[in-house]
Design a protein around this motif. Structure first.
Motif, PDB file in Angstrom:
ATOM      1  N   PHE A  48      41.846 -41.728  23.760  1.00 41.53           N
ATOM      2  CA  PHE A  48      43.101 -42.297  23.254  1.00 41.53           C
ATOM      3  C   PHE A  48      44.296 -41.470  23.704  1.00 41.53           C
ATOM      4  O   PHE A  48      45.317 -42.009  24.140  1.00 41.53           O
ATOM      5  N   ALA A  49      44.163 -40.141  23.617  1.00 37.35           N
ATOM      6  CA  ALA A  49      45.266 -39.276  24.048  1.00 37.35           C
ATOM      7  C   ALA A  49      45.534 -39.448  25.543  1.00 37.35           C
ATOM      8  O   ALA A  49      46.696 -39.465  25.981  1.00 37.35           O
ATOM      9  N   ALA A  50      44.470 -39.591  26.332  1.00 31.94           N
ATOM     10  CA  ALA A  50      44.654 -39.772  27.777  1.00 31.94           C
ATOM     11  C   ALA A  50      45.304 -41.110  28.098  1.00 31.94           C
ATOM     12  O   ALA A  50      46.107 -41.225  29.027  1.00 31.94           O
ATOM     13  N   SER A  51      44.952 -42.150  27.320  1.00 36.24           N
ATOM     14  CA  SER A  51      45.501 -43.482  27.605  1.00 36.24           C
ATOM     15  C   SER A  51      47.007 -43.542  27.372  1.00 36.24           C
ATOM     16  O   SER A  51      47.693 -44.385  27.948  1.00 36.24           O
ATOM     17  N   LEU A  52      47.550 -42.657  26.522  1.00 37.14           N
ATOM     18  CA  LEU A  52      48.990 -42.668  26.258  1.00 37.14           C
ATOM     19  C   LEU A  52      49.789 -42.231  27.481  1.00 37.14           C
ATOM     20  O   LEU A  52      50.988 -42.531  27.574  1.00 37.14           O
ATOM     21  N   ASP A  53      49.157 -41.519  28.410  1.00 35.35           N
ATOM     22  CA  ASP A  53      49.868 -41.016  29.585  1.00 35.35           C
ATOM     23  C   ASP A  53      49.577 -41.827  30.837  1.00 35.35           C
ATOM     24  O   ASP A  53      49.934 -41.424  31.936  1.00 35.35           O
ATOM     25  N   LEU A  54      48.902 -42.971  30.676  1.00 34.87           N
ATOM     26  CA  LEU A  54      48.601 -43.808  31.833  1.00 34.87           C
ATOM     27  C   LEU A  54      49.869 -44.473  32.358  1.00 34.87           C
ATOM     28  O   LEU A  54      50.787 -44.764  31.582  1.00 34.87           O
ATOM     29  N   PRO A  55      49.949 -44.740  33.670  1.00 34.28           N
ATOM     30  CA  PRO A  55      51.099 -45.490  34.194  1.00 34.28           C
ATOM     31  C   PRO A  55      51.138 -46.895  33.608  1.00 34.28           C
ATOM     32  O   PRO A  55      50.111 -47.460  33.235  1.00 34.28           O
ATOM     33  N   GLU A  56      52.324 -47.451  33.513  1.00 36.06           N
ATOM     34  CA  GLU A  56      52.469 -48.811  32.998  1.00 36.06           C
ATOM     35  C   GLU A  56      51.799 -49.805  33.935  1.00 36.06           C
ATOM     36  O   GLU A  56      51.827 -49.655  35.155  1.00 36.06           O
ATOM     37  N   PHE A  57      51.210 -50.837  33.336  1.00 39.63           N
ATOM     38  CA  PHE A  57      50.524 -51.849  34.137  1.00 39.63           C
ATOM     39  C   PHE A  57      51.537 -52.584  35.016  1.00 39.63           C
ATOM     40  O   PHE A  57      52.571 -53.055  34.535  1.00 39.63           O
ATOM     41  N   GLY A  58      51.236 -52.670  36.299  1.00 31.19           N
ATOM     42  CA  GLY A  58      52.127 -53.355  37.230  1.00 31.19           C
ATOM     43  C   GLY A  58      53.273 -52.504  37.724  1.00 31.19           C
ATOM     44  O   GLY A  58      54.107 -52.993  38.500  1.00 31.19           O
ATOM     45  N   GLY A  59      53.339 -51.254  37.300  1.00 32.15           N
ATOM     46  CA  GLY A  59      54.438 -50.404  37.736  1.00 32.15           C
ATOM     47  C   GLY A  59      54.202 -49.825  39.115  1.00 32.15           C
ATOM     48  O   GLY A  59      53.158 -50.036  39.743  1.00 32.15           O
ATOM     49  N   ASP A  60      55.196 -49.083  39.604  1.00 39.28           N
ATOM     50  CA  ASP A  60      55.103 -48.498  40.944  1.00 39.28           C
ATOM     51  C   ASP A  60      54.688 -47.032  40.900  1.00 39.28           C
ATOM     52  O   ASP A  60      54.720 -46.346  41.921  1.00 39.28           O
ATOM     53  N   ARG A  61      54.293 -46.528  39.734  1.00 37.13           N
ATOM     54  CA  ARG A  61      53.853 -45.137  39.600  1.00 37.13           C
ATOM     55  C   ARG A  61      52.336 -45.113  39.470  1.00 37.13           C
ATOM     56  O   ARG A  61      51.780 -45.554  38.463  1.00 37.13           O
ATOM     57  N   HIS A  62      51.676 -44.651  40.500  1.00 38.67           N
ATOM     58  CA  HIS A  62      50.212 -44.589  40.526  1.00 38.67           C
ATOM     59  C   HIS A  62      49.799 -43.215  41.045  1.00 38.67           C
ATOM     60  O   HIS A  62      49.468 -43.065  42.227  1.00 38.67           O
ATOM     61  N   PRO A  63      49.858 -42.188  40.198  1.00 33.29           N
ATOM     62  CA  PRO A  63      49.598 -40.823  40.694  1.00 33.29           C
ATOM     63  C   PRO A  63      48.202 -40.650  41.268  1.00 33.29           C
ATOM     64  O   PRO A  63      48.043 -39.982  42.299  1.00 33.29           O
ATOM     65  N   TYR A  64      47.203 -41.243  40.629  1.00 31.10           N
ATOM     66  CA  TYR A  64      45.840 -41.071  41.157  1.00 31.10           C
ATOM     67  C   TYR A  64      45.686 -41.818  42.480  1.00 31.10           C
ATOM     68  O   TYR A  64      45.146 -41.278  43.448  1.00 31.10           O
ATOM     69  N   GLY A  65      46.177 -43.061  42.531  1.00 28.79           N
ATOM     70  CA  GLY A  65      46.066 -43.836  43.759  1.00 28.79           C
ATOM     71  C   GLY A  65      46.802 -43.194  44.913  1.00 28.79           C
ATOM     72  O   GLY A  65      46.306 -43.155  46.046  1.00 28.79           O
ATOM     73  N   ALA A  66      47.978 -42.650  44.644  1.00 26.51           N
ATOM     74  CA  ALA A  66      48.748 -42.006  45.712  1.00 26.51           C
ATOM     75  C   ALA A  66      48.011 -40.780  46.248  1.00 26.51           C
ATOM     76  O   ALA A  66      47.953 -40.561  47.463  1.00 26.51           O
ATOM     77  N   ARG A  67      47.427 -39.997  45.353  1.00 21.47           N
ATOM     78  CA  ARG A  67      46.690 -38.812  45.800  1.00 21.47           C
ATOM     79  C   ARG A  67      45.428 -39.203  46.565  1.00 21.47           C
ATOM     80  O   ARG A  67      45.047 -38.551  47.547  1.00 21.47           O
ATOM     81  N   ALA A  68      44.758 -40.270  46.106  1.00 25.35           N
ATOM     82  CA  ALA A  68      43.532 -40.702  46.779  1.00 25.35           C
ATOM     83  C   ALA A  68      43.824 -41.182  48.195  1.00 25.35           C
ATOM     84  O   ALA A  68      43.102 -40.850  49.142  1.00 25.35           O
ATOM     85  N   VAL A  69      44.884 -41.958  48.362  1.00 23.64           N
ATOM     86  CA  VAL A  69      45.246 -42.453  49.692  1.00 23.64           C
ATOM     87  C   VAL A  69      45.672 -41.299  50.596  1.00 23.64           C
ATOM     88  O   VAL A  69      45.287 -41.235  51.768  1.00 23.64           O
ATOM     89  N   GLU A  70      46.436 -40.381  50.054  1.00 21.27           N
ATOM     90  CA  GLU A  70      46.891 -39.240  50.855  1.00 21.27           C
ATOM     91  C   GLU A  70      45.710 -38.398  51.319  1.00 21.27           C
ATOM     92  O   GLU A  70      45.647 -37.972  52.480  1.00 21.27           O
ATOM     93  N   ALA A  71      44.745 -38.158  50.421  1.00 21.76           N
ATOM     94  CA  ALA A  71      43.570 -37.362  50.805  1.00 21.76           C
ATOM     95  C   ALA A  71      42.712 -38.098  51.823  1.00 21.76           C
ATOM     96  O   ALA A  71      42.166 -37.485  52.748  1.00 21.76           O
ATOM     97  N   ALA A  72      42.586 -39.424  51.679  1.00 22.09           N
ATOM     98  CA  ALA A  72      41.790 -40.198  52.631  1.00 22.09           C
ATOM     99  C   ALA A  72      42.403 -40.140  54.028  1.00 22.09           C
ATOM    100  O   ALA A  72      41.691 -39.938  55.023  1.00 22.09           O
ATOM    101  N   LEU A  73      43.711 -40.311  54.124  1.00 21.48           N
ATOM    102  CA  LEU A  73      44.358 -40.267  55.430  1.00 21.48           C
ATOM    103  C   LEU A  73      44.304 -38.869  56.024  1.00 21.48           C
ATOM    104  O   LEU A  73      44.162 -38.708  57.241  1.00 21.48           O
ATOM    105  N   ALA A  74      44.392 -37.836  55.193  1.00 23.44           N
ATOM    106  CA  ALA A  74      44.334 -36.467  55.694  1.00 23.44           C
ATOM    107  C   ALA A  74      42.967 -36.160  56.289  1.00 23.44           C
ATOM    108  O   ALA A  74      42.864 -35.335  57.203  1.00 23.44           O
ATOM    109  N   ARG A  75      41.915 -36.828  55.790  1.00 22.21           N
ATOM    110  CA  ARG A  75      40.562 -36.602  56.305  1.00 22.21           C
ATOM    111  C   ARG A  75      40.123 -37.718  57.260  1.00 22.21           C
ATOM    112  O   ARG A  75      38.937 -37.901  57.501  1.00 22.21           O
TER     113      ARG A  75
END
Length: 259
Positions: free
Chosen positions: A16-43
């Motif tokens: 529950f505590a973690a869900s309070l800090d999730l990005p808003e649904f449909g928003g442009d803030r996706h910290p995990y997705g951005a890091r995953a894409v950046e790491a994939a392209l770097a490798r």
């Protein structure tokens, strides 16, 4: 039970505590997705999902692969033929000509697609899990087109059981190679190669191929174990001869024959 309840409440509170800090649904803030894409392209891994599965969280994928391996192993142990079971050879079944033609044409095409999905897992959607299931399914089109005996000729179960174990072992050994190279277990330590080619991604394509072999072998072994289980249970009282006293009796050892 109290320990279970307290543990469950603790996990629920953390989620529950973690869900309070999730990005808003449909928003442009996706910290995990951005890091995953950046790491994939770097490798140099074009398929971000494959980079997550076989690089960024390759240890979790080992657990998922091991679930299928243990399921296949448990099925073989539980459904193996025992000494008091009698196996009857299956009778050939008539197949409608249109079904036969379609299945025989679809078999090599499906097999090729499955191999393609495995080989290009780090480049395009798909990978070892999906491609392995397609490869195993392709082989069973022969069961649909002809009969069970034709499937048995191209499906030596022992060979596929060995492939299942080899795929699991290859994944484990590739992880250990990272330790030998001086990094962490399952670290991507190989040269990343040229972006967009089959050899790109470092260890990702190798781990993906190991999963493809394990999944294909495991699914074939699972289906073989279940297809062999057309079991008939006969009551000892029903087999009593004329003039014999018939008393209730427990079921006798099963007679097993393939479907």
């Amino acid at each position: 039970m109290w320990v279970l309840v307290l543990g469950g409440l603790g996990v629920a509170a953390l989620l529950f505590a973690a869900s309070l800090d999730l990005p808003e649904f449909g928003g442009d803030r996706h910290p995990y997705g951005a890091r995953a894409v950046e790491a994939a392209l770097a490798r140099h891994t074009a398929n971000t999902v494959a980079a997550v599965n076989f690089d960024q969280r390759a240890f979790d994928t080992l657990g998922e692969e091991s679930i299928l391996f243990c399921a296949a192993l448990g099925t073989v142990v539980l459904l193996r033929q025992t000494r008091d079971e009698h196996r009857v050879r299956p009778e050939p079944a008539r197949v409608a000509p249109p079904v036969r033609r379609y299945a025989l044409v679809a078999l090599p095409v499906t097999l090729l697609i499955g191999l393609y999905v495995v080989a290009h897992g780090q480049l395009s959607p798909g990978g070892g899990f999906q491609g392995g299931v397609v490869v195993a399914t392709a082989l069973h089109l022969l069961y649909i087109a002809v009969d069970y005996r034709a499937l048995e000729r191209i499906r030596p179960v022992g060979l596929y059981a060995t492939a299942d174990a080899a795929g699991e072992a290859a994944y484990l050994l590739l992880g250990a190679a990272g330790l030998i190279a001086g990094t962490a277990y399952l670290t991507n330590f190989l040269p990343y190669g040229t972006f967009g080619t089959l050899a790109s991604g470092g260890t990702a394509p190798l781990l993906n191929a190991a999963v493809g072999v394990e999944v294909a072998g495991g699914v074939v072994v699972l289906l073989a174990s279940f297809l062999d289980q057309a079991v008939e249970i006969e009551d000892a009282a029903e087999r009593a001869g004329p003039g014999e006293t018939r008393h209730p009796a427990p079921p006798s050892p099963s007679e097993e024959k393939p479907t």
